[in-house]
Design a protein around this motif. Sequence first.
Motif, PDB file in Angstrom:
ATOM      1  N   UNK A   1      -3.959   1.131   3.895  1.00 58.92           N
ATOM      2  CA  UNK A   1      -4.114   2.423   3.531  1.00 58.92           C
ATOM      3  C   UNK A   1      -3.208   2.907   2.403  1.00 58.92           C
ATOM      4  N   UNK A   3      -2.328   6.174   1.819  1.00 59.37           N
ATOM      5  CA  UNK A   3      -1.711   7.330   1.978  1.00 59.37           C
ATOM      6  C   UNK A   3      -0.535   7.116   2.828  1.00 59.37           C
ATOM      7  N   UNK A  76       5.133   1.398  17.124  1.00 58.21           N
ATOM      8  CA  UNK A  76       4.006   0.881  17.728  1.00 58.21           C
ATOM      9  C   UNK A  76       2.754   1.057  16.729  1.00 58.21           C
ATOM     10  N   UNK A  78      -0.804   0.580  14.484  1.00 59.63           N
ATOM     11  CA  UNK A  78      -2.034   0.266  15.089  1.00 59.63           C
ATOM     12  C   UNK A  78      -3.028   0.076  13.853  1.00 59.63           C
ATOM     13  N   UNK A  79      -4.303  -0.394  14.087  1.00 56.53           N
ATOM     14  CA  UNK A  79      -5.195  -0.751  12.893  1.00 56.53           C
ATOM     15  C   UNK A  79      -4.735  -1.386  12.068  1.00 56.53           C
ATOM     16  N   UNK A  80      -4.882  -0.967  10.678  1.00 57.42           N
ATOM     17  CA  UNK A  80      -4.433  -1.936   9.427  1.00 57.42           C
ATOM     18  C   UNK A  80      -3.074  -2.005   9.277  1.00 57.42           C
ATOM     19  N   UNK A  81      -2.270  -1.185   9.959  1.00 56.55           N
ATOM     20  CA  UNK A  81      -0.762  -1.211   9.950  1.00 56.55           C
ATOM     21  C   UNK A  81      -0.379  -2.559  10.933  1.00 56.55           C
ATOM     22  N   UNK A  82      -0.828  -2.387  12.150  1.00 54.95           N
ATOM     23  CA  UNK A  82      -0.842  -3.545  12.848  1.00 54.95           C
ATOM     24  C   UNK A  82      -1.129  -4.899  12.404  1.00 54.95           C
ATOM     25  N   UNK A  83      -2.188  -4.946  11.742  1.00 54.34           N
ATOM     26  CA  UNK A  83      -2.641  -6.193  11.311  1.00 54.34           C
ATOM     27  C   UNK A  83      -1.859  -6.628  10.114  1.00 54.34           C
ATOM     28  N   UNK A 211      -8.040 -11.712   8.941  1.00 51.49           N
ATOM     29  CA  UNK A 211      -7.651 -10.840  10.005  1.00 51.49           C
ATOM     30  C   UNK A 211      -7.183  -9.586   9.383  1.00 51.49           C
ATOM     31  N   UNK A 214     -10.427  -7.745   7.494  1.00 50.10           N
ATOM     32  CA  UNK A 214     -11.485  -7.494   8.338  1.00 50.10           C
ATOM     33  C   UNK A 214     -11.247  -7.326   9.817  1.00 50.10           C
ATOM     34  N   UNK A 215     -10.218  -7.726  10.300  1.00 47.35           N
ATOM     35  CA  UNK A 215      -9.836  -7.772  11.710  1.00 47.35           C
ATOM     36  C   UNK A 215     -10.649  -8.887  12.460  1.00 47.35           C
TER      37      UNK A 215
ATOM     38  N   UNK B 238      -7.981   1.055  17.977  1.00 45.58           N
ATOM     39  CA  UNK B 238      -6.622   0.842  17.618  1.00 45.58           C
ATOM     40  C   UNK B 238      -6.388  -0.455  16.987  1.00 45.58           C
ATOM     41  N   UNK B 239      -7.319  -1.458  16.831  1.00 45.22           N
ATOM     42  CA  UNK B 239      -6.845  -2.536  15.992  1.00 45.22           C
ATOM     43  C   UNK B 239      -7.964  -2.641  14.637  1.00 45.22           C
TER      44      UNK B 239
END
Lengths: 240, 255
Positions: A1, A3, A76, A78-83, A211, A214-215, B238-239
């Motif tokens: 992201x 933003x 914590x 999540x999503x693209x940040x977690x990846x 990952x 595209x996770x 969430x992933x």
Amino acid sequence: MTSHHILREFDKGMISLKADVLLMASLARQNLERAMRSLLERDIDLARSVIADDSDVDDLERKIDQTGIDIMVRFHPVASDLRLVITSMKMAHNLERVSDHAVNIAKRSKKICKSLPLDEVGLAEPLYSLAGKLLRDALMAYTDANAELGEGLKVRDRELDRMHKQMIATLSGRLETSPGRSENLLHLIFVARSIERIGDLAVNMGEDSVYLGDARDIRHEHSKASTPAPQGSSESDALA
Amino acid sequence: MVSMQTAIQIQNVSFAYGAKQVLHDVCMDIPARQVTAYIGPSGCGKSTLLRCFNRINDRISGAHLTAGSIRIHDVDINRADIDLQELRRRVGMVFQKYNPFAKSIYENVAFSLRVAGKTKRADLDDIVEDALKNAALWDEVKDRLHSSAFGLSGGQQQRLCIARAIANQPEILLMDEPCAALDPLATLKIEELISELKKQYTIIIVTHNMAQATRCSDLTAFMYLGKLVEFGPTMQIFENPKDPQTEAYVTGTFG
């Protein structure tokens, strides 16, 4: 992201994490480049500096892991940040190993340089050239979260595996015909093996970038496929 | 999700408070005996939607469904002949601020049963004990069942409200930010309870706490401006959320 996060501390952590991975990548690549130059140009001082500078890469690996853990504990993600956090920590691990292989090459180079010139060192150059490209593209796949570029590395690494096998075959042949040079030829075999392993590490980083982008987890997919991919060189090949 | 039994079918639901349209064409199937979490910024319509499932919005003047239908066991719950008391027995609710009655612990659980006509003491005793056990409260209150419910801690009062809801043997349990007024430990106890209760009940929870949604829900729905933006397995939301708005919300880059 692109933003901004509502929490500026989070943004700062994420920016620092990515910047440290890129710094680590540049140091690891520089170490590899100098290790190879020391081998090809018979420069012992360059080899020594690679060995000395490896600790900077190790320090960055620890720093990246700590930043990643801090971000996970505090924010914590999540999503693209977690990846990005997970992938950055994995990148750091792989880059540390790239630098370790650069150190291995530098150590072998020091030993080779102390003897008479070994013409066969030139055989490692094309392998290094390809491994360097794979490494560069793995880093680009990470930087741009480019899953397509990352995924393509596995196939490209097969060429490196093929070149490695060929080089080992050549050197093994010369071991038989030139027993007087066997020690240095063995050192060169280990250099080739390190370069080949760097290609594998680039593949790992490419998979991690898939990952990130595209996770998708594409690791170990060759073992599930109906037609197994070429195995490339294993340790037993290299030591044969 | 296809193989799961559906507890609630939400078909093209639009809803308004008077002239103000707050839900727009929401479609989703909520699976039975799973925990479904609704997340989204304040005012996105998640609580309104939750309150449609047992029609307690009916109590607000001018609140009405403007289109679509909500079906439980294939019965449209907005039909004119629906028995609201029976609907609310089947679809229990727990609110953000725990709200026990000004009665004893025992009477809080037994009250609605008495209203429903159950008066035999032995039956009531059994149901109250079961409900308090299911709400993981029995061991803490069994020696003071006839003390005031207000003497309990906040977390215990909320679990008492859950016991009160499940004493009626509902099929569905709606929870509107059930931990918003609780401390972290009491919150974890409620979350643990939710994971136990889903074996028997369909649970739908509205939460502003995204970590809570990740911890205790199987499915997550993200709502924004009265629309359902994305609905899927919680891990996927969430992933790897598919919608950029969901991504922006869960990662905190929204707005």
